[in-house]
Design a protein around this motif. Sequence first.
Motif, PDB file in Angstrom:
ATOM      1  N   ILE A   1       1.058  -1.048   0.407  1.00  0.00           N
ATOM      2  CA  ILE A   1      -0.105  -0.031   0.264  1.00  0.00           C
ATOM      3  C   ILE A   1       1.212   1.018  -0.208  1.00  0.00           C
ATOM      4  CG2 ILE A   1      -1.635   1.046   1.079  1.00  0.00           C
ATOM      5  CD1 ILE A   1      -2.790  -1.428   0.339  1.00  0.00           C
ATOM      6  N   VAL A   2       0.579   2.121  -0.758  1.00  0.00           N
ATOM      7  CA  VAL A   2       1.274   4.057  -1.089  1.00  0.00           C
ATOM      8  C   VAL A   2       0.182   4.066  -1.108  1.00  0.00           C
ATOM      9  CG1 VAL A   2       2.949   4.745  -2.721  1.00  0.00           C
ATOM     10  CG2 VAL A   2       2.818   2.500  -2.752  1.00  0.00           C
ATOM     11  N   HIS A   3       0.701   5.314  -0.578  1.00  0.00           N
ATOM     12  CA  HIS A   3       0.220   6.998  -0.379  1.00  0.00           C
ATOM     13  C   HIS A   3       0.912   7.965  -0.274  1.00  0.00           C
ATOM     14  CE1 HIS A   3      -2.623   9.352   1.860  1.00  0.00           C
ATOM     15  NE2 HIS A   3      -2.068  10.650   1.907  1.00  0.00           N
ATOM     16  N   PHE A   4       0.039   8.828  -1.533  1.00  0.00           N
ATOM     17  CA  PHE A   4       0.513  10.124  -2.046  1.00  0.00           C
ATOM     18  C   PHE A   4      -0.256  10.906  -1.430  1.00  0.00           C
ATOM     19  CE2 PHE A   4       1.838   6.892  -4.907  1.00  0.00           C
ATOM     20  CZ  PHE A   4       2.081   6.896  -5.836  1.00  0.00           C
ATOM     21  N   GLU A   5       0.383  11.970  -0.881  1.00  0.00           N
ATOM     22  CA  GLU A   5      -0.313  13.102   0.045  1.00  0.00           C
ATOM     23  C   GLU A   5      -0.787  13.907  -0.936  1.00  0.00           C
ATOM     24  OE1 GLU A   5       1.576  17.347   2.371  1.00  0.00           O
ATOM     25  OE2 GLU A   5       2.606  14.895   2.912  1.00  0.00           O
ATOM     26  N   GLN A   6      -0.050  14.465  -1.773  1.00  0.00           N
ATOM     27  CA  GLN A   6      -1.182  15.413  -2.861  1.00  0.00           C
ATOM     28  C   GLN A   6      -2.267  14.702  -3.469  1.00  0.00           C
ATOM     29  OE1 GLN A   6       2.016  13.893  -3.247  1.00  0.00           O
ATOM     30  NE2 GLN A   6       1.612  13.548  -5.595  1.00  0.00           N
ATOM     31  N   CYS A   7      -2.224  13.133  -3.388  1.00  0.00           N
ATOM     32  CA  CYS A   7      -3.653  12.307  -3.815  1.00  0.00           C
ATOM     33  C   CYS A   7      -4.567  12.143  -2.880  1.00  0.00           C
ATOM     34  CB  CYS A   7      -3.386  11.141  -4.279  1.00  0.00           C
ATOM     35  SG  CYS A   7      -4.640   9.666  -4.890  1.00  0.00           S
ATOM     36  N   GLY A   8      -4.298  12.102  -1.715  1.00  0.00           N
ATOM     37  CA  GLY A   8      -5.101  11.818  -0.310  1.00  0.00           C
ATOM     38  C   GLY A   8      -5.164   9.955  -0.378  1.00  0.00           C
ATOM     39  N   HIS A   9      -5.396   9.095  -1.423  1.00  0.00           N
ATOM     40  CA  HIS A   9      -5.890   7.743  -1.628  1.00  0.00           C
ATOM     41  C   HIS A   9      -4.596   7.247  -1.680  1.00  0.00           C
ATOM     42  CE1 HIS A   9      -9.277   8.866  -3.501  1.00  0.00           C
ATOM     43  NE2 HIS A   9      -8.749   9.934  -4.398  1.00  0.00           N
ATOM     44  N   ASP A  10      -5.309   5.568  -1.165  1.00  0.00           N
ATOM     45  CA  ASP A  10      -3.933   4.612  -0.958  1.00  0.00           C
ATOM     46  C   ASP A  10      -4.233   3.865  -2.381  1.00  0.00           C
ATOM     47  OD1 ASP A  10      -3.220   5.602   2.170  1.00  0.00           O
ATOM     48  OD2 ASP A  10      -4.546   4.137   2.724  1.00  0.00           O
ATOM     49  N   HIS A  11      -2.413   3.287  -2.473  1.00  0.00           N
ATOM     50  CA  HIS A  11      -2.626   2.772  -3.879  1.00  0.00           C
ATOM     51  C   HIS A  11      -1.745   0.632  -3.864  1.00  0.00           C
ATOM     52  CE1 HIS A  11      -2.963   6.647  -4.887  1.00  0.00           C
ATOM     53  NE2 HIS A  11      -3.509   6.098  -5.079  1.00  0.00           N
TER      54      HIS A  11
END
Length: 82
Positions: A59-69
């Motif tokens: 699981i990777v989280h991008f702060e600018q996106c707000g979603h977990d991938h």
Amino acid sequence: MCATAGKGITIETGTRVRLKPEHFTYSRPHLLYHARQKDVGVVSPPSKQSPSMARLYIIVHFEQCGHDHRVLTEELEVADGE
């Protein structure tokens, strides 16, 4: 805590990573966008709600996106010193 996925490779939770653009196509446009933008994400702890998925994906989280991938180990590279 470590995140483990794919071929037994382990990446520590909290590691800053990027997505490798060559692993994404227009069938996964959102991840392709993150990869092309060279966005840096953080490896998150595996989901307690889906332990079987934690064996397959990181699981990777991008702060600018707000979603977990959910991504595979081979789709990631460590973002050194950024």
